[in-house]
Write a protein that holds these residues in place. Structure first.
Motif, short mmCIF file in Angstrom:
data_model
loop_
_atom_site.label_atom_id
_atom_site.label_comp_id
_atom_site.label_asym_id
_atom_site.label_seq_id
_atom_site.Cartn_x
_atom_site.Cartn_y
_atom_site.Cartn_z
N ILE A 133 0.85 -1.19 0.00
CA ILE A 133 0.00 0.00 0.00
C ILE A 133 0.89 1.25 0.00
CG2 ILE A 133 -1.78 1.31 1.26
CD1 ILE A 133 -2.78 -1.35 0.04
N ASN A 134 0.56 2.17 -0.90
CA ASN A 134 1.30 3.42 -1.10
C ASN A 134 2.72 3.21 -1.65
OD1 ASN A 134 -0.88 5.00 -0.23
ND2 ASN A 134 -0.29 4.67 1.91
N LYS A 135 2.91 2.07 -2.29
CA LYS A 135 4.18 1.78 -2.97
C LYS A 135 3.87 1.47 -4.44
CE LYS A 135 6.93 0.71 0.88
NZ LYS A 135 6.57 -0.07 1.98
N VAL A 181 -6.53 5.69 -13.25
CA VAL A 181 -6.84 4.92 -12.03
C VAL A 181 -7.52 3.65 -12.52
CG1 VAL A 181 -8.19 4.87 -9.89
CG2 VAL A 181 -7.12 7.01 -10.66
N TYR A 233 -6.98 -4.84 -6.32
CA TYR A 233 -6.10 -3.72 -6.00
C TYR A 233 -6.58 -2.47 -6.71
CZ TYR A 233 -2.98 -7.41 -4.46
OH TYR A 233 -2.45 -8.49 -3.81
N ASP A 260 -3.32 3.81 -8.62
CA ASP A 260 -3.54 5.21 -9.02
C ASP A 260 -2.85 5.57 -10.33
OD1 ASP A 260 -0.85 5.87 -8.51
OD2 ASP A 260 -1.29 6.93 -6.63
N VAL A 301 0.79 3.52 -8.34
CA VAL A 301 0.96 3.22 -6.92
C VAL A 301 -0.28 2.49 -6.41
CG1 VAL A 301 1.24 4.23 -4.61
CG2 VAL A 301 2.48 5.18 -6.58
N ARG A 339 -3.01 1.80 -3.95
CA ARG A 339 -3.64 2.60 -2.89
C ARG A 339 -4.57 1.81 -1.99
NH1 ARG A 339 -0.46 6.76 -2.14
NH2 ARG A 339 0.02 7.79 -4.10
N TYR A 340 -4.96 0.61 -2.44
CA TYR A 340 -5.91 -0.18 -1.64
C TYR A 340 -5.85 -1.63 -2.10
CZ TYR A 340 -10.37 -1.68 0.39
OH TYR A 340 -11.33 -2.33 1.10
N LEU A 352 -12.68 6.06 -3.03
CA LEU A 352 -11.24 6.18 -3.24
C LEU A 352 -10.93 6.47 -4.71
CD1 LEU A 352 -8.30 6.08 -2.32
CD2 LEU A 352 -8.41 3.57 -2.57
N GLU A 370 -11.73 10.03 -5.49
CA GLU A 370 -10.69 10.92 -4.93
C GLU A 370 -9.42 10.88 -5.78
OE1 GLU A 370 -9.73 13.79 -2.44
OE2 GLU A 370 -11.68 12.83 -2.39
N LEU A 371 -9.03 9.70 -6.20
CA LEU A 371 -7.80 9.55 -7.00
C LEU A 371 -7.95 10.13 -8.40
CD1 LEU A 371 -6.79 5.91 -5.99
CD2 LEU A 371 -5.70 8.05 -5.23
#
Length: 177
Positions: free
Chosen positions: A37-39, A65, A143, A146, A150, A152-153, A171, A174-175
């Motif tokens: 996550i966030n990678k 996305v 998954y 983004d 990356v 994100r979830y 999400l 937002e992305l």
């Protein structure tokens, strides 16, 4: 009582206590922590399920996305999840890319023909190497990736209308801003 039986019994009681503490805290088993996550999503080049002469890489989706859904024709939960994917696909809210995991090409194509194909594109991960890179523990998993590639979830287990409405679609919205 034999003193050698007390040690395993004591360990068992500690495990039961830990299990109940986790349950009482209301932890959602679908929210499995992921080191990714966030990678950046792991890079790969896989053949397309529909046309093995063509390959695909997530690099091709930079600027978008998208969802990566891990599935297999052998997966009962994937079949149960399928109507939700079809509905999501028809909504156009987010493109869904499939990763057919440890499967036979003809079996996967047969399922898509029978149930419908919600995916923009399906990829073949016959040996499971890409799934390992993504930390897949079982199918289905989804998954959210983004615009910069990356993760994100991560949703472990079936997508439902509830987790789509409460977590994934907000999400994605937002992305996409």
């Amino acid at each position: 009582m034999n003193k050698y039986l007390l040690i395993p019994l004591g360990l068992f009681m500690v495990l039961v206590a830990v299990f109940f503490v986790v349950l009482l805290r209301g932890k959602d088993p679908h929210l499995v922590p992921s080191a990714l996550i966030n990678k950046p999503a792991p890079e790969f080049h896989l053949t397309e399920l529909g046309d093995p002469a063509k390959t695909f890489s997530p690099q091709q989706l930079r600027g978008k996305v998208w969802l990566l859904n891990i599935w297999g024709s052998w997966c009962v939960a994937c079949r149960e999840e399928h109507p939700v994917l079809i509905e999501l696909s028809r909504s156009g809210a987010v493109p869904i890319y499939g990763l057919d995991w440890k499967d036979k090409r003809e079996d996967a194509l047969s399922v898509l023909e029978e149930l419908g194909d919600p995916y923009v594109l399906n990829l073949s991960d016959f040996d499971g190497r890409v799934a390992v890179d993504y930390g897949v523990t079982g199918a289905p998993e989804t998954y959210v990736i983004d615009k910069n590639g990356v993760i994100r979830y991560k949703e472990v287990g079936q997508l439902t209308h509830e987790n789509l409405q409460q977590r994934i679609l907000p999400l994605v919205g937002e992305l996409n801003k």
